[in-house]
Write a protein that holds these residues in place. Structure first.
Motif, PDB file in Angstrom:
ATOM      1  N   VAL A 114      -3.691  14.104   1.048  1.00  0.00           N
ATOM      2  CA  VAL A 114      -3.535  12.723   1.241  1.00  0.00           C
ATOM      3  C   VAL A 114      -2.062  12.467   1.377  1.00  0.00           C
ATOM      4  O   VAL A 114      -1.482  12.444   0.174  1.00  0.00           O
ATOM      5  CB  VAL A 114      -4.358  12.103   0.339  1.00  0.00           C
ATOM      6  N   ALA A 115      -1.633  11.641   2.289  1.00  0.00           N
ATOM      7  CA  ALA A 115      -0.323  11.073   2.426  1.00  0.00           C
ATOM      8  C   ALA A 115      -0.354   9.995   3.290  1.00  0.00           C
ATOM      9  O   ALA A 115      -1.307   9.765   4.177  1.00  0.00           O
ATOM     10  CB  ALA A 115       0.478  12.257   2.918  1.00  0.00           C
ATOM     11  N   GLY A 116       0.427   9.128   3.154  1.00  0.00           N
ATOM     12  CA  GLY A 116       0.484   7.848   4.099  1.00  0.00           C
ATOM     13  C   GLY A 116       2.125   7.709   4.528  1.00  0.00           C
ATOM     14  O   GLY A 116       3.111   7.958   3.969  1.00  0.00           O
ATOM     15  N   LEU A 172       0.722  -1.140  -0.020  1.00  0.00           N
ATOM     16  CA  LEU A 172       0.047   0.121  -0.104  1.00  0.00           C
ATOM     17  C   LEU A 172       0.977   1.278   0.106  1.00  0.00           C
ATOM     18  O   LEU A 172       0.599   2.268  -0.677  1.00  0.00           O
ATOM     19  CB  LEU A 172      -0.983   0.119   1.245  1.00  0.00           C
ATOM     20  N   ALA A 173       1.888   1.254   0.580  1.00  0.00           N
ATOM     21  CA  ALA A 173       2.758   2.254   0.712  1.00  0.00           C
ATOM     22  C   ALA A 173       3.603   2.620  -0.377  1.00  0.00           C
ATOM     23  O   ALA A 173       3.916   3.883  -0.814  1.00  0.00           O
ATOM     24  CB  ALA A 173       3.779   2.237   2.157  1.00  0.00           C
ATOM     25  N   THR A 174       4.326   1.383  -1.017  1.00  0.00           N
ATOM     26  CA  THR A 174       5.142   1.815  -1.962  1.00  0.00           C
ATOM     27  C   THR A 174       4.706   1.159  -3.392  1.00  0.00           C
ATOM     28  O   THR A 174       5.375   1.226  -4.325  1.00  0.00           O
ATOM     29  CB  THR A 174       6.379   1.056  -1.653  1.00  0.00           C
ATOM     30  N   LEU A 178       9.885   6.329   5.638  1.00  0.00           N
ATOM     31  CA  LEU A 178       8.815   6.223   6.250  1.00  0.00           C
ATOM     32  C   LEU A 178       7.720   5.252   5.824  1.00  0.00           C
ATOM     33  O   LEU A 178       7.025   4.734   6.565  1.00  0.00           O
ATOM     34  CB  LEU A 178       8.249   7.817   6.523  1.00  0.00           C
ATOM     35  N   ASN A 179       7.620   5.299   4.485  1.00  0.00           N
ATOM     36  CA  ASN A 179       6.949   4.103   3.783  1.00  0.00           C
ATOM     37  C   ASN A 179       7.501   2.859   3.831  1.00  0.00           C
ATOM     38  O   ASN A 179       6.747   1.886   3.432  1.00  0.00           O
ATOM     39  CB  ASN A 179       6.907   4.524   2.233  1.00  0.00           C
ATOM     40  N   ALA A 230      -1.105   3.645   5.691  1.00  0.00           N
ATOM     41  CA  ALA A 230      -0.116   3.165   4.743  1.00  0.00           C
ATOM     42  C   ALA A 230      -0.375   3.408   3.367  1.00  0.00           C
ATOM     43  O   ALA A 230       0.236   3.733   2.462  1.00  0.00           O
ATOM     44  CB  ALA A 230       0.191   1.664   4.979  1.00  0.00           C
ATOM     45  N   ALA A 231      -1.782   3.861   3.093  1.00  0.00           N
ATOM     46  CA  ALA A 231      -2.338   3.652   1.831  1.00  0.00           C
ATOM     47  C   ALA A 231      -2.325   5.040   1.039  1.00  0.00           C
ATOM     48  O   ALA A 231      -2.781   5.095  -0.140  1.00  0.00           O
ATOM     49  CB  ALA A 231      -3.782   3.293   1.537  1.00  0.00           C
TER      50      ALA A 231
END
Lengths: 598, 333
Positions: A153-155, A55-57, A350-351, A132-133
């Motif tokens: 929007v950031a995760g 989801l993050a990367t 951080l991702n 995370a998304a």
């Protein structure tokens, strides 16, 4: 063999394996030290980490194929991982059994009742995955990660806060093992320490201690990985259930139930951790593990309302953008947050960082430390370099952290890349930051004392720290000559502290001749100065002439072209409280916006 | 009991006596405990300086003032040639001796950079000691960089172990406080003591290096690695501390390796361009004389280095190495 004994053997095996992997995550040449042991295997089997990373990367490292395997097995067999493999679960089960095993049946049954609070873990799962998304959402919505939407929007990957694999690695690496190692010094010559280990170890012990109240407290109420396995395993092909409605309702099954999934009535497969205790305990022989639903009925729903799920998702999605209002990724970046060599730019880092502490465990100098709030709330327990702890700075010829990092939040760089050699000569060395001399604290700058330990220890060539030689008049250092010859000056009165100026750093210069270079003092009594015999005065000073005592100082200056921010200087600086030379992340390679030089 | 009924406080005599006895015991025990743990020395100064650890002299009588300066590029050859001029290693090491090699392993850098004692030299020295009948050879240093990395990256650990020596990487418990008689800086200061247990001979092995603060890092500066604690504060008086080390440590032999001299950027170096092939091996029993000659490899004079002058004044050796009639030989290849 009874199935529960197989389970126990499996649990103890994987717990021992886990502890062994932590133990061997030590740099060295002994057979047991880090040399291809799959020390990250428990993380690689972790579908929560894998899903979070995806989801993050939008990518999953190949090593996380193990997690795909775990997912497939869970879909077929149920939450086997929780009951048979998870080392954290094993600890919970052990402590729960120790504290509840001998209680009366009715109390045990009550402790193992299903509680609505068990839905909390699904809420936490939704929260962490939504957090995370963010990046993926932006990418889906706009086609690129770098659109205006990313301001809203950031995760970032926060699953590691509660993920039992990360939590277990972190707690063992940073709190339990260092404590054990202090007594034996088996894995480290110097006792290792970690900032904030009390909190990390304390939370771990709290999680374990809660089993005294309710067995497998963490698994039932908190564990987001268990929740994910629950979601995946509730339709599993094989599952626990009753084979006949005929049952004396003796409740033996529930008195031993690890998952609080109520096998005596309508079983909740999502909660079942496959401990198999009910199978063993059932006197009526009506509980089986088979590929059919329980005759007693099943509740496959997650006890999570749509509203609850939405609240969890929405707060997860909002959490990261809200935290980023503090601009820690922008203008308000914390210069004391020094990431290990090869660390990705902060948002990417951080991702990926799971906060597992593997880099901190392997770092030979113990200089990689778990961050507190240096990197903001998102960066809690991520690696940062603290040069006041440990045996040295970041060692020039070491790239261990990147090679042990399971998610490449710290890339597995080569020495050539780290040092800017061969194919990386154009890029230059990887800079963690830049050293700054604090002129208010540095001994030669602030207090006229020679020192330059920092310059001596600077490991790069040419040294990033060079010195400027100056001669500074000492306090009350003006005197009148009473009598002098070529090499000695008699001041005629006891005005000097004996031998104070004989250290090789003090000089003398006649005021009559300020252009003449100072002459080194080799000895002094309370009234007499003896000078270096290499440079006698051609004509001795006359009585009444004024002489000035000087101290020769070499004052350290940092050349930012060469400084890589390794922190050896900061570590060695003898000004201990607040170091007189300190690294800040200025000019660090990984964040081009922190560039210092033209 | 009837007493109780008549007693308005509701307590029987027996119960009163029991309670009184318990109270009295508690008071007595706590009173005694307080007396027992009381700090009787609270007005005394913290603690008198302990005599602590002291280094014996390891110099073999009759070998004072030996110095050999051998030129040649091969460390093993120049070392052997130097020892041959002194009657071989047997002059210094007798059968049964337990030898400590104090190497310079300060930095976690490869041997090619010459910031540390060269593994060839270490292994040859270990071999020579064992051949001379040494019962045990210990190789140690308290480095600046991460200790384990230092011993491994420098190649010293492998070389020493393969040659049959025991490598001691210091731990906290290996240090004991020492006080140098007549010293001003080394007072109750932790020194690397435990590896010296049972040691009868000490050999210092150091490369010739540039050092900005002290002028040069050679045989005498090498003893810095025997200091523990916050030794960095001694940089404020670098020449004094080196002089005190020269007074404190009287080795059997020093081997000062000028095969590659680190001309600049010392004492870490870090680049081959910091080195100059000076192809000289200095072996002697007077570390001051060895350093005085070593300074010339750096293009400096002994008189430019205050720690040498101080060590001479303190009686630790001579700076005028020519007075020792050093034996000069050239080995080729």
């Amino acid at each position: 063999m009874k199935i529960v004994n197989s389970r126990r053997i499996s649990q103890l095996f994987f717990l021992a394996l886990f502890l062994w992997f932590c133990f061997v995550t030590t740099l060295g040449t002994a057979w047991w030290q880090l040399r291809g042991w799959p020390v990250n295997w428990f993380i690689y089997t972790d579908p929560l980490a894998a899903l979070g990373l995806f989801l993050a990367t939008r990518a999953i490292p190949a090593t996380f194929l193990w997690a795909i395997g775990a997912v497939v097995l869970t879909v077929v067999f149920g939450r086997f991982f929780c009951g048979w493999i998870c080392p954290f679960g094993t600890l919970h089960q052990l402590v729960g059994w120790l504290s509840h095993g001998r209680r009366p049946l009715i109390e045990k049954v009550k402790a193992n009742d299903y509680r609505h609070a068990q839905r909390i873990k699904y809420g936490l799962l939704a929260f962490l995955l939504a957090a995370a998304a963010g990046g993926l959402v932006v990418e889906f919505a706009t086609g690129t990660r770098f659109s205006g939407l990313s301001r809203v929007v950031a995760g970032s990957l926060q699953t590691g806060l509660l993920d039992p694999m990360a939590l277990m690695y972190r707690s063992v690496n940073l709190a339990l093992l260092p404590l054990a190692d202090r007594a034996t010094l088996a894995t480290s010559l110097v006792p290792r320490g970690y900032a904030g280990a009390g909190l990390i170890g304390g939370l771990f012990l709290l999680a374990v201690a809660l089993n005294v109240w309710i067995p497998r407290f963490y698994c039932r109420f908190v564990c987001p990985l268990g929740a994910l396995y629950g979601v995946l395993g509730r339709w599993s092909l094989w599952r626990i259930g009753k084979t006949s409605p005929q049952c004396s309702m003796c409740m033996e099954c529930e008195s031993h139930c690890e998952g609080a999934c109520e096998p005596s009535t309508k079983i909740r497969p999502a909660e079942c951790v496959l401990c198999m205790n009910c199978l063993r305990a059932c006197d009526d022989g009506v509980i089986a593990y088979r590929n059919a639903a329980s005759v007693g009925g099943e509740i496959t729903g997650l006890d999570l309302t749509r509203r609850g799920l939405l609240v969890s998702l929405a707060s997860g999605a909002l959490a990261v953008p809200m935290l980023r209002l503090g601009s820690l990724l922008g203008a308000n970046w914390n210069p004391r947050l020094i990431r290990p060599p090869g660390a990705l730019p902060e948002p990417d880092f951080l991702n990926r960082c799971l906060k597992c502490g593997q880099c901190m465990r392997v770092c030979p100098t113990n200089v990689i430390q778990p961050a507190g709030l240096e990197g903001g709330a998102e960066g809690v327990w991520t690696p940062t370099l603290n040069f006041r702890i440990g045996t040295s700075g970041c060692q020039l010829n070491c790239v261990a952290c990147g090679h042990v990092c399971p998610t490449a939040a710290i890339r597995p760089i080569t020495l050539d890349e780290k040092l800017g050699r061969n194919g990386f000569a154009d890029a230059g060395p990887i800079r963690l930051g830049t050293a700054f001399v604090d002129h208010g604290r540095c001994l030669p700058w602030a207090m006229d004392r020679p020192c330059i330990v920092c310059q001596e220890n600077c490991p790069v060539s040419p040294k990033a720290i060079f010195v400027r030689e100056t001669f500074i008049p000492v306090r009350d250092g003006m005197h009148t000559v009473s009598h002098a010859d070529e090499l000695t000056i008699d001041l005629g009165a006891p005005v000097l502290a004996p031998q104070t100026f004989s250290t090789g750093d003090y000089y003398c210069r006649p005021l009559s001749d300020p252009d003449d270079s100072p002459r080194r003092i080799v000895a002094n009594t309370d009234s007499m100065i003896t000078l270096d015999s290499n440079r006698p005065f051609a004509s001795p000073l006359r009585p009444g002439a004024r002489v000035e005592l000087l101290v020769r100082l070499q004052r350290p200056v940092v050349d930012p072209r060469y400084c890589i921010g390794c922190g050896v200087c900061e570590h060695e600086c003898p000004v201990m409280g607040v170091k007189a030379i300190r690294i800040t992340a200025e000019n660090e390679t990984r964040n081009p916006e922190h560039k210092l030089l033209l | 009991m009837n007493d109780t009924a008549q007693n308005p406080s509701g307590i029987s005599r027996r119960e009163f006596l029991v309670r009184a006895a318990k109270a009295a015991t508690t008071i007595a025990v706590s009173g005694y405990a307080a007396h027992w743990i009381r700090n009787r020395d609270e007005h005394q100064p913290a603690r008198a300086e302990e005599p602590g650890f002291s280094f014996p002299s390891f110099l073999v009588p009759g070998t004072e003032g030996r110095l050999s300066i051998i030129t040649g590029p091969n460390r093993r050859r120049t070392l052997n040639a130097a020892l041959a001029t002194m009657g071989g290693m047997g002059t210094f090491i007798q059968p049964g001796d337990r030898v400590l090699l104090k190497v310079n392993a300060a930095f976690a850098l490869p041997p090619s950079l010459s910031a540390t004692s060269h593994p060839d030299l270490v292994s040859e020295l270990v071999r020579l000691c064992l051949d001379a009948g040494a019962a045990r050879v210990v190789v140690t240093d308290y480095p600046i960089n991460d200790a384990t990395a230092c011993f491994h990256l420098t190649g010293i650990a492998r070389a020493a172990e393969q040659a049959g020596a025991q490598v001691v990487i210091p731990r906290e418990a290996d240090f004991r406080p020492a006080t140098l008689a007549g010293g001003r800086l080394i007072r109750n200061w932790p020194v690397l003591a435990r590896p010296f247990d049972g040691i009868t001979k000490l050999i210092g092995v150091a490369p010739v290096k540039d050092h900005n603060r002290s002028g040069a890092s050679m045989a005498l500066k090498n003893w810095y690695g025997l200091l523990g604690g916050r030794r960095n504060i001694f940089h404020q008086e670098i020449h004094e501390i080196i002089c005190e080390l020269a007074m404190m440590i009287r080795p059997t032999l020093v081997v000062l390796d000028g095969t590659e001299t680190m001309m600049r950027n010392g004492p870490t170096g870090g680049s081959l361009s910091d080195l100059k092939p000076t192809h000289t091996m200095i072996v002697g029993t007077d570390p001051v004389a060895a350093d005085a000659f070593g300074a010339t490899l750096l293009g400096r004079k002994a008189a430019d280095l205050p720690f040498i002058t101080k060590a001479v004044v303190a009686g630790a050796g001579t700076a005028n190495f020519e007075l020792l009639n050093p034996i000069r030989i050239s080995t080729n290849g």
